[in-house]
Motif scaffolding. Structure first.
Motif, PDB file in Angstrom:
ATOM      1  N   THR A  23      97.439  40.767  40.833  1.00 32.95           N
ATOM      2  CA  THR A  23      97.502  40.299  39.567  1.00 32.95           C
ATOM      3  C   THR A  23      96.111  40.419  38.866  1.00 32.95           C
ATOM      4  O   THR A  23      95.896  39.949  37.819  1.00 32.95           O
ATOM      5  N   ILE A  24      95.112  40.781  39.669  1.00 30.76           N
ATOM      6  CA  ILE A  24      93.714  40.801  39.239  1.00 30.76           C
ATOM      7  C   ILE A  24      92.981  42.325  39.375  1.00 30.76           C
ATOM      8  O   ILE A  24      93.089  42.827  40.609  1.00 30.76           O
ATOM      9  N   GLU A  25      92.212  42.967  38.619  1.00 31.76           N
ATOM     10  CA  GLU A  25      91.670  44.184  38.741  1.00 31.76           C
ATOM     11  C   GLU A  25      90.245  43.949  38.882  1.00 31.76           C
ATOM     12  O   GLU A  25      89.680  42.758  38.271  1.00 31.76           O
ATOM     13  N   LEU A  83      83.297  42.427  38.417  1.00 35.21           N
ATOM     14  CA  LEU A  83      83.693  42.019  37.317  1.00 35.21           C
ATOM     15  C   LEU A  83      85.372  42.031  37.580  1.00 35.21           C
ATOM     16  O   LEU A  83      85.994  42.849  38.337  1.00 35.21           O
ATOM     17  N   LEU A  84      85.947  40.984  37.430  1.00 36.25           N
ATOM     18  CA  LEU A  84      87.345  40.680  37.594  1.00 36.25           C
ATOM     19  C   LEU A  84      88.020  40.488  36.353  1.00 36.25           C
ATOM     20  O   LEU A  84      87.585  39.618  35.498  1.00 36.25           O
ATOM     21  N   VAL A  85      89.146  41.046  36.194  1.00 35.67           N
ATOM     22  CA  VAL A  85      90.127  40.853  34.845  1.00 35.67           C
ATOM     23  C   VAL A  85      91.502  40.892  35.193  1.00 35.67           C
ATOM     24  O   VAL A  85      92.087  41.187  36.310  1.00 35.67           O
ATOM     25  N   PRO A  86      92.295  40.042  34.367  1.00 37.94           N
ATOM     26  CA  PRO A  86      93.673  39.914  34.805  1.00 37.94           C
ATOM     27  C   PRO A  86      94.454  41.352  34.707  1.00 37.94           C
ATOM     28  O   PRO A  86      94.137  42.081  33.636  1.00 37.94           O
ATOM     29  N   ALA A  87      95.123  41.766  35.619  1.00 34.59           N
ATOM     30  CA  ALA A  87      95.923  43.147  35.723  1.00 34.59           C
ATOM     31  C   ALA A  87      96.809  43.196  34.412  1.00 34.59           C
ATOM     32  O   ALA A  87      97.469  42.210  34.123  1.00 34.59           O
ATOM     33  N   GLY A  88      96.595  44.129  33.593  1.00 33.49           N
ATOM     34  CA  GLY A  88      97.496  44.240  32.458  1.00 33.49           C
ATOM     35  C   GLY A  88      97.211  43.637  31.186  1.00 33.49           C
ATOM     36  O   GLY A  88      97.959  43.374  30.314  1.00 33.49           O
ATOM     37  N   LEU A 131      88.925  40.422  26.068  1.00 40.20           N
ATOM     38  CA  LEU A 131      88.925  38.907  26.727  1.00 40.20           C
ATOM     39  C   LEU A 131      87.642  38.231  26.313  1.00 40.20           C
ATOM     40  O   LEU A 131      86.773  38.806  26.390  1.00 40.20           O
ATOM     41  N   PRO A 132      87.921  36.953  26.199  1.00 40.38           N
ATOM     42  CA  PRO A 132      86.707  36.156  26.390  1.00 40.38           C
ATOM     43  C   PRO A 132      86.147  36.200  28.034  1.00 40.38           C
ATOM     44  O   PRO A 132      87.047  36.711  28.900  1.00 40.38           O
ATOM     45  N   ALA A 133      84.730  36.281  28.202  1.00 39.27           N
ATOM     46  CA  ALA A 133      84.044  36.407  29.401  1.00 39.27           C
ATOM     47  C   ALA A 133      83.381  35.286  29.931  1.00 39.27           C
ATOM     48  O   ALA A 133      82.938  34.320  29.048  1.00 39.27           O
ATOM     49  N   VAL A 134      83.607  35.131  31.312  1.00 38.61           N
ATOM     50  CA  VAL A 134      82.557  34.058  31.801  1.00 38.61           C
ATOM     51  C   VAL A 134      81.736  34.827  32.684  1.00 38.61           C
ATOM     52  O   VAL A 134      81.951  35.791  33.517  1.00 38.61           O
ATOM     53  N   VAL A 135      80.281  34.705  32.590  1.00 41.68           N
ATOM     54  CA  VAL A 135      79.202  35.168  33.348  1.00 41.68           C
ATOM     55  C   VAL A 135      78.698  34.159  34.201  1.00 41.68           C
ATOM     56  O   VAL A 135      78.257  33.143  33.824  1.00 41.68           O
ATOM     57  N   GLU A 136      78.937  34.427  35.403  1.00 37.90           N
ATOM     58  CA  GLU A 136      78.664  33.384  36.606  1.00 37.90           C
ATOM     59  C   GLU A 136      77.625  33.484  37.715  1.00 37.90           C
ATOM     60  O   GLU A 136      77.356  34.812  37.932  1.00 37.90           O
ATOM     61  N   PHE A 137      76.895  32.755  38.042  1.00 39.42           N
ATOM     62  CA  PHE A 137      75.568  32.888  38.752  1.00 39.42           C
ATOM     63  C   PHE A 137      75.696  32.010  39.847  1.00 39.42           C
ATOM     64  O   PHE A 137      76.323  30.951  39.927  1.00 39.42           O
ATOM     65  N   ASN A 138      75.158  32.347  40.999  1.00 42.82           N
ATOM     66  CA  ASN A 138      75.360  31.985  42.251  1.00 42.82           C
ATOM     67  C   ASN A 138      74.427  30.801  42.788  1.00 42.82           C
ATOM     68  O   ASN A 138      73.450  30.819  42.280  1.00 42.82           O
ATOM     69  N   GLY A 139      74.849  30.122  43.758  1.00 40.78           N
ATOM     70  CA  GLY A 139      73.990  28.944  44.235  1.00 40.78           C
ATOM     71  C   GLY A 139      72.924  29.614  45.431  1.00 40.78           C
ATOM     72  O   GLY A 139      73.013  30.959  45.680  1.00 40.78           O
ATOM     73  N   TYR A 140      71.960  28.845  45.862  1.00 41.03           N
ATOM     74  CA  TYR A 140      70.720  29.426  46.470  1.00 41.03           C
ATOM     75  C   TYR A 140      71.130  29.860  47.689  1.00 41.03           C
ATOM     76  O   TYR A 140      71.654  29.541  48.621  1.00 41.03           O
ATOM     77  N   GLY A 141      70.653  31.149  47.962  1.00 37.65           N
ATOM     78  CA  GLY A 141      70.876  32.016  49.398  1.00 37.65           C
ATOM     79  C   GLY A 141      72.114  32.894  49.160  1.00 37.65           C
ATOM     80  O   GLY A 141      72.102  33.550  50.096  1.00 37.65           O
ATOM     81  N   GLY A 142      72.841  32.555  48.500  1.00 34.31           N
ATOM     82  CA  GLY A 142      74.251  33.262  48.611  1.00 34.31           C
ATOM     83  C   GLY A 142      73.959  34.853  47.879  1.00 34.31           C
ATOM     84  O   GLY A 142      73.324  34.940  46.787  1.00 34.31           O
ATOM     85  N   GLY A 143      74.851  35.731  48.160  1.00 27.92           N
ATOM     86  CA  GLY A 143      75.033  37.035  47.402  1.00 27.92           C
ATOM     87  C   GLY A 143      76.477  36.985  46.783  1.00 27.92           C
ATOM     88  O   GLY A 143      77.388  35.928  46.853  1.00 27.92           O
ATOM     89  N   ARG A 144      76.778  38.038  46.233  1.00 20.66           N
ATOM     90  CA  ARG A 144      78.145  38.217  45.298  1.00 20.66           C
ATOM     91  C   ARG A 144      79.341  38.334  46.334  1.00 20.66           C
ATOM     92  O   ARG A 144      80.144  37.914  45.836  1.00 20.66           O
ATOM     93  N   GLY A 145      78.923  38.531  47.660  1.00 24.53           N
ATOM     94  CA  GLY A 145      79.985  38.484  48.691  1.00 24.53           C
ATOM     95  C   GLY A 145      81.248  39.439  48.202  1.00 24.53           C
ATOM     96  O   GLY A 145      80.732  40.693  48.062  1.00 24.53           O
ATOM     97  N   LEU A 146      82.432  39.210  48.378  1.00 27.31           N
ATOM     98  CA  LEU A 146      83.611  40.244  48.214  1.00 27.31           C
ATOM     99  C   LEU A 146      84.206  39.638  46.893  1.00 27.31           C
ATOM    100  O   LEU A 146      84.278  38.802  46.459  1.00 27.31           O
ATOM    101  N   PRO A 147      84.950  40.890  46.404  1.00 31.72           N
ATOM    102  CA  PRO A 147      85.229  40.701  45.085  1.00 31.72           C
ATOM    103  C   PRO A 147      86.475  39.763  44.764  1.00 31.72           C
ATOM    104  O   PRO A 147      86.913  39.196  43.799  1.00 31.72           O
ATOM    105  N   PHE A 148      87.197  39.355  46.006  1.00 34.59           N
ATOM    106  CA  PHE A 148      88.443  38.384  45.938  1.00 34.59           C
ATOM    107  C   PHE A 148      87.950  37.005  46.349  1.00 34.59           C
ATOM    108  O   PHE A 148      88.929  36.305  46.370  1.00 34.59           O
ATOM    109  N   GLU A 149      86.829  36.707  46.480  1.00 36.46           N
ATOM    110  CA  GLU A 149      86.410  35.335  46.951  1.00 36.46           C
ATOM    111  C   GLU A 149      86.601  34.371  45.595  1.00 36.46           C
ATOM    112  O   GLU A 149      86.645  33.272  45.985  1.00 36.46           O
TER     113      GLU A 149
END
Length: 322
Positions: free
Chosen positions: A53-55, A73-78, A83-101
């Motif tokens: 459900t997400i690209e 970048l995650l967007v709803p499939a289809g 779209l409106p967008a949210v740019v999010e920043f991470n907590g201390y010491g963490g990385g972007r991780g995996l795209p489905f987290e």
């Protein structure tokens, strides 16, 4: 766990004088102009995930000085774009991780850009992929004192510039309506979101959750927890460096950057938060430049704050403004 900071009634009016250097605005204008002049455009590559459900897209955009910075970048499939967008920043010491987290914002109908924090990503989570190629002078462990001798060399000069350039980048993407971009983050991410709020134009909302990097001088003297204790350890060795250190930090204080913000904002604070003391959060909130602002208060929580309850409040707040 006891409450250790000011009573709530005093916090609600706590608005200390936090000196900003005379060249504060010039410093940031020159920093951003220099990095924008480096040029470059985001590179967006689709990635395969188990999601239906997400690209998902692997994004590399030019940050401070044109340095490559990674994001998901995650967007709803289809979905019908833009779209409106949210740019999010991470907590201390963490990385972007995996795209489905982190699926909440895309599942709610937004384009969601999650920025890697340069040089971080090895303390918790699933890792980061953005190096910080700039050296510094003497520092204590962690990131708080890297380059602290001079604001031009300070680590968060690069991170805050990356955040602004992330907003610049997302506004160029075909999936995104450039007039409807919000910024968000928790802890360090909340402090970065406040920086973006003070340095970016025309955001639709700012969502700092239990923000870090605010009212440095009080925080350093009030809590014995990291990351603020990194500054204490540095000053315990570099005796007499207080004035120089706090002058550098004043360029990056969320309470100073908040005064320059104009977008609607929803903060959160936890009254038993020993990592980001409540008075430091209220210092930024009470000095925040927009009149359309609110703060969620979690009376019996430490730094975890409201967690899913806060995200739900953020989603409602943002929905009403996009």
């Amino acid at each position: 766990m006891p409450r250790f900071d000011l009573p709530l009634a005093e916090l609600e009016t706590y608005s200390p004088t936090i000196a900003a250097p005379d060249d504060f605005d010039d410093f940031w204008a020159a920093t951003l102009a220099e990095s924008r002049a480096a040029g470059g455009a985001p590179v967006v590559v689709p990635v395969e995930t188990p999601l239906t459900t997400i690209e998902a897209y692997d994004v590399t955009f030019p940050g401070f000085g044109g340095d490559p910075v990674k994001a998901w970048l995650l967007v709803p499939a289809g979905a019908r774009h833009p779209l409106p967008a949210v740019v999010e920043f991470n907590g201390y010491g963490g990385g972007r991780g995996l795209p489905f987290e982190r699926l909440g914002w895309a599942s709610a109908g937004y384009a969601h850009l999650f920025m890697d924090t340069r040089g971080q990503g090895s303390m918790w989570g699933a890792g980061g992929e953005t190096p910080d190629p700039h050296g510094t002078g003497p520092s204590s462990s962690g990131f708080m004192t890297r380059g602290i001798e001079d604001p031009a060399d300070y680590y968060y000069r690069r991170v805050f510039t990356d955040a602004v350039r992330a907003v610049d980048a997302v506004r160029t993407l075909p999936q995104v309506d450039p007039a409807r971009v919000a910024v968000a983050g928790g802890s360090q991410g909340g402090g970065i979101a406040l920086a973006a709020a003070g340095l970016c134009d025309d955001l639709v909302a700012v969502l700092p959750d239990v923000p870090f990097l605010c009212h440095f001088e009080r925080a350093v003297g009030l809590t014995d927890r990291d990351p603020y204790q990194e500054v204490v350890r540095y000053l315990s060795v570099h005796r007499g460096a207080d004035e120089r250190v706090f002058r550098t930090l004043s360029y990056f204080d969320g309470a100073n950057l908040a005064t320059r913000a104009t977008a609607p904002a929803l903060f959160s604070v936890a009254l038993m938060d020993f990592t980001c003391p409540p008075s430091t959060v209220f210092a930024a909130f009470n000095r925040y430049g927009a009149t359309d602002k609110a703060i969620e208060v979690y009376t019996h929580n430490d730094h975890e704050g409201g967690q899913a309850y806060q995200w739900q409040a953020q989603a409602r707040f943002l929905r009403d403004r996009v």
